[in-house]
Design a protein around this motif. Sequence first.
Motif, PDB file in Angstrom:
ATOM      1  N   ALA A 268       6.555  -1.834 -17.837  1.00 16.11           N
ATOM      2  CA  ALA A 268       6.814  -2.874 -16.776  1.00 16.11           C
ATOM      3  C   ALA A 268       6.136  -3.261 -15.569  1.00 16.11           C
ATOM      4  O   ALA A 268       5.947  -4.533 -15.793  1.00 16.11           O
ATOM      5  N   PHE A 269       4.340  -2.867 -16.314  1.00 20.91           N
ATOM      6  CA  PHE A 269       3.404  -3.477 -15.613  1.00 20.91           C
ATOM      7  C   PHE A 269       2.961  -5.224 -16.573  1.00 20.91           C
ATOM      8  O   PHE A 269       2.702  -5.441 -15.928  1.00 20.91           O
ATOM      9  N   VAL A 270       2.964  -4.582 -17.171  1.00 19.36           N
ATOM     10  CA  VAL A 270       3.012  -5.954 -18.114  1.00 19.36           C
ATOM     11  C   VAL A 270       3.757  -7.276 -18.252  1.00 19.36           C
ATOM     12  O   VAL A 270       3.785  -7.956 -18.800  1.00 19.36           O
ATOM     13  N   ALA A 271       5.294  -6.275 -18.165  1.00 22.52           N
ATOM     14  CA  ALA A 271       6.908  -7.272 -17.399  1.00 22.52           C
ATOM     15  C   ALA A 271       6.542  -8.581 -16.212  1.00 22.52           C
ATOM     16  O   ALA A 271       6.900  -9.682 -16.612  1.00 22.52           O
ATOM     17  N   TYR A 272       6.029  -7.538 -15.466  1.00 17.03           N
ATOM     18  CA  TYR A 272       6.228  -8.332 -13.996  1.00 17.03           C
ATOM     19  C   TYR A 272       4.814  -9.519 -14.601  1.00 17.03           C
ATOM     20  O   TYR A 272       4.669 -10.213 -14.092  1.00 17.03           O
ATOM     21  N   SER A 273       3.822  -8.524 -14.951  1.00 10.68           N
ATOM     22  CA  SER A 273       2.455  -9.885 -15.389  1.00 10.68           C
ATOM     23  C   SER A 273       2.522 -11.056 -16.669  1.00 10.68           C
ATOM     24  O   SER A 273       2.635 -12.276 -15.212  1.00 10.68           O
ATOM     25  N   LEU A 274       3.279 -10.389 -17.143  1.00 11.03           N
ATOM     26  CA  LEU A 274       3.815 -11.835 -17.378  1.00 11.03           C
ATOM     27  C   LEU A 274       4.636 -12.894 -17.343  1.00 11.03           C
ATOM     28  O   LEU A 274       4.894 -14.076 -17.283  1.00 11.03           O
ATOM     29  N   ASP A 275       6.312 -12.294 -16.546  1.00  8.76           N
ATOM     30  CA  ASP A 275       6.356 -12.796 -15.445  1.00  8.76           C
ATOM     31  C   ASP A 275       5.851 -13.442 -14.426  1.00  8.76           C
ATOM     32  O   ASP A 275       6.702 -15.262 -13.704  1.00  8.76           O
ATOM     33  N   LYS A 276       5.051 -13.116 -14.109  1.00  6.21           N
ATOM     34  CA  LYS A 276       4.451 -13.785 -12.738  1.00  6.21           C
ATOM     35  C   LYS A 276       3.329 -15.111 -13.513  1.00  6.21           C
ATOM     36  O   LYS A 276       3.047 -16.316 -12.884  1.00  6.21           O
ATOM     37  N   SER A 277       3.019 -15.324 -15.038  1.00  6.67           N
ATOM     38  CA  SER A 277       2.275 -15.424 -15.138  1.00  6.67           C
ATOM     39  C   SER A 277       3.429 -17.113 -15.288  1.00  6.67           C
ATOM     40  O   SER A 277       3.434 -18.173 -15.749  1.00  6.67           O
ATOM     41  N   ALA A 278       4.581 -16.694 -16.237  1.00 11.45           N
ATOM     42  CA  ALA A 278       5.548 -17.634 -16.468  1.00 11.45           C
ATOM     43  C   ALA A 278       5.926 -18.088 -15.178  1.00 11.45           C
ATOM     44  O   ALA A 278       6.732 -19.719 -15.536  1.00 11.45           O
TER      45      ALA A 278
ATOM     46  N   ASN B 118       0.959  -1.255   0.269  1.00 18.94           N
ATOM     47  CA  ASN B 118       0.000  -0.700  -0.001  1.00 18.94           C
ATOM     48  C   ASN B 118       0.827   1.078   0.180  1.00 18.94           C
ATOM     49  O   ASN B 118       0.642   2.215  -0.729  1.00 18.94           O
ATOM     50  N   VAL B 119       2.258   1.214   1.066  1.00 19.44           N
ATOM     51  CA  VAL B 119       2.844   2.626   0.993  1.00 19.44           C
ATOM     52  C   VAL B 119       3.089   2.520  -0.682  1.00 19.44           C
ATOM     53  O   VAL B 119       3.446   3.770  -1.018  1.00 19.44           O
ATOM     54  N   SER B 120       3.822   1.702  -1.790  1.00 21.96           N
ATOM     55  CA  SER B 120       4.327   1.759  -2.542  1.00 21.96           C
ATOM     56  C   SER B 120       3.252   2.303  -3.563  1.00 21.96           C
ATOM     57  O   SER B 120       3.245   3.524  -4.495  1.00 21.96           O
ATOM     58  N   LEU B 121       1.912   1.839  -3.687  1.00 19.05           N
ATOM     59  CA  LEU B 121       1.122   1.888  -4.297  1.00 19.05           C
ATOM     60  C   LEU B 121       1.092   3.834  -4.572  1.00 19.05           C
ATOM     61  O   LEU B 121       0.560   4.424  -5.257  1.00 19.05           O
ATOM     62  N   THR B 122       1.018   3.670  -3.077  1.00 14.39           N
ATOM     63  CA  THR B 122       0.097   5.370  -3.073  1.00 14.39           C
ATOM     64  C   THR B 122       1.532   5.888  -3.306  1.00 14.39           C
ATOM     65  O   THR B 122       1.376   7.224  -3.429  1.00 14.39           O
ATOM     66  N   PHE B 123       2.653   6.178  -2.791  1.00 13.68           N
ATOM     67  CA  PHE B 123       3.942   6.351  -3.230  1.00 13.68           C
ATOM     68  C   PHE B 123       3.864   7.259  -4.584  1.00 13.68           C
ATOM     69  O   PHE B 123       4.163   7.899  -5.689  1.00 13.68           O
ATOM     70  N   ALA B 124       3.422   5.272  -5.358  1.00 13.87           N
ATOM     71  CA  ALA B 124       3.654   5.664  -6.902  1.00 13.87           C
ATOM     72  C   ALA B 124       2.651   6.834  -7.451  1.00 13.87           C
ATOM     73  O   ALA B 124       2.904   7.622  -8.051  1.00 13.87           O
ATOM     74  N   GLY B 125       1.656   6.699  -7.001  1.00 12.33           N
ATOM     75  CA  GLY B 125      -0.014   7.686  -7.491  1.00 12.33           C
ATOM     76  C   GLY B 125       0.262   9.148  -6.955  1.00 12.33           C
ATOM     77  O   GLY B 125      -0.149  10.011  -7.597  1.00 12.33           O
ATOM     78  N   ILE B 126       0.658   9.503  -5.993  1.00  9.88           N
ATOM     79  CA  ILE B 126       1.827  11.115  -5.424  1.00  9.88           C
ATOM     80  C   ILE B 126       2.508  11.539  -6.572  1.00  9.88           C
ATOM     81  O   ILE B 126       2.612  12.390  -6.766  1.00  9.88           O
TER      82      ILE B 126
ATOM     83  N   SER C  84       1.864  -4.408  -6.135  1.00  9.30           N
ATOM     84  CA  SER C  84       0.581  -4.364  -5.130  1.00  9.30           C
ATOM     85  C   SER C  84      -0.569  -5.472  -5.072  1.00  9.30           C
ATOM     86  O   SER C  84      -1.076  -5.859  -4.722  1.00  9.30           O
ATOM     87  N   LEU C  85      -0.899  -5.132  -6.995  1.00 12.65           N
ATOM     88  CA  LEU C  85      -1.872  -5.788  -6.978  1.00 12.65           C
ATOM     89  C   LEU C  85      -1.947  -7.467  -7.595  1.00 12.65           C
ATOM     90  O   LEU C  85      -2.559  -8.487  -7.927  1.00 12.65           O
ATOM     91  N   LEU C  86      -0.333  -7.232  -8.478  1.00 10.95           N
ATOM     92  CA  LEU C  86      -0.507  -9.344  -8.736  1.00 10.95           C
ATOM     93  C   LEU C  86       0.233  -9.629  -7.753  1.00 10.95           C
ATOM     94  O   LEU C  86       0.849 -11.165  -7.609  1.00 10.95           O
ATOM     95  N   HIS C  87       1.159  -9.246  -6.328  1.00 11.83           N
ATOM     96  CA  HIS C  87       1.667 -10.001  -4.985  1.00 11.83           C
ATOM     97  C   HIS C  87       2.778 -10.182  -5.316  1.00 11.83           C
ATOM     98  O   HIS C  87       3.123 -11.466  -5.557  1.00 11.83           O
ATOM     99  N   HIS C  88       4.092  -9.708  -6.566  1.00  8.98           N
ATOM    100  CA  HIS C  88       4.792 -10.204  -7.529  1.00  8.98           C
ATOM    101  C   HIS C  88       5.404 -10.254  -6.867  1.00  8.98           C
ATOM    102  O   HIS C  88       6.288  -7.989  -7.243  1.00  8.98           O
ATOM    103  N   LYS C  89       7.103 -10.070  -6.994  1.00  6.09           N
ATOM    104  CA  LYS C  89       8.022 -10.171  -6.466  1.00  6.09           C
ATOM    105  C   LYS C  89       7.932  -8.488  -4.752  1.00  6.09           C
ATOM    106  O   LYS C  89       9.041  -8.016  -4.324  1.00  6.09           O
ATOM    107  N   SER C  90       6.412  -8.272  -4.623  1.00  3.71           N
ATOM    108  CA  SER C  90       6.849  -7.952  -3.164  1.00  3.71           C
ATOM    109  C   SER C  90       6.980  -8.502  -1.947  1.00  3.71           C
ATOM    110  O   SER C  90       7.280  -7.601  -1.054  1.00  3.71           O
ATOM    111  N   ARG C  91       7.181  -9.945  -1.953  1.00  2.00           N
ATOM    112  CA  ARG C  91       8.383 -10.390  -0.683  1.00  2.00           C
ATOM    113  C   ARG C  91       9.832 -10.609  -0.952  1.00  2.00           C
ATOM    114  O   ARG C  91      10.211 -10.952  -0.268  1.00  2.00           O
ATOM    115  N   LYS C  92      10.552 -10.922  -2.193  1.00  2.00           N
ATOM    116  CA  LYS C  92      11.032 -11.031  -2.325  1.00  2.00           C
ATOM    117  C   LYS C  92      12.218  -9.517  -1.761  1.00  2.00           C
ATOM    118  O   LYS C  92      12.605  -8.987  -2.278  1.00  2.00           O
TER     119      LYS C  92
END
Length: 206
Positions: A119-129, A82-90, A159-167
């Motif tokens: 970048a969003f598409v790249a993360y989405s494709l990597d999550k699927s892969a 949520n913090v990273s998402l808020t920061f990106a929005g601001i 934030s939305l895909l929960h990808h690479k957010s815990r590494k």
Amino acid sequence: MRYQGRIANWNDERGFGFIAPIDDGRRVFVHISSFSGRQRRPIENDMVTYEIGTEAKGRVRAERVVFADERLPWNTSFELGNVSLTFAGIFLVVLTGAVVFGKLPVPILGLYFVSSVVAFVAYSLDKSAAKQGRWRTQESTLHLLGLIGGWPGAAVAQSLLHHKSRKQSFQVVFWVTVVINCGALGWLFSPSGAVVLRSIFEISRG
């Protein structure tokens, strides 16, 4: 080599389940007999460390599984997302305002928008892969997209895909790219930065 992950699925009656690696890799089969000690039964979201082995039929499985000292901090991860998402929005609001009031040229906003979408598409494709065990996008490529201006889109994807957010190692480098990118953008507001920016656009127009 030992890996770290969480129990993603567990059938206690049948004594087996699957481990989701902490780096979002392909899930690994695990049987109750692979747990060391077995003082307690595993449950979903338990953090574990394990080694990789292969069954007679060739299926990959977890071996020498040990419970980690603590569970995966889901609440902390969610709050950081949520913090990273808020920061990106601001950041995007401030960037748009700078363009509207003539502090930055419109193409700068376009660069961030296009880079963020890519970048969003790249993360989405990597999550699927990762889920399907296919060829993954290199982390250096994801970081490069963030460095050139796509980090807001990357933050949304994390934030939305929960990808690479815990590494943790990935997050450290990611935020370094954010700081570098924001620092470079801030320099454009300085007198020397404004001169360079003006020269670039004069050359492109010429």
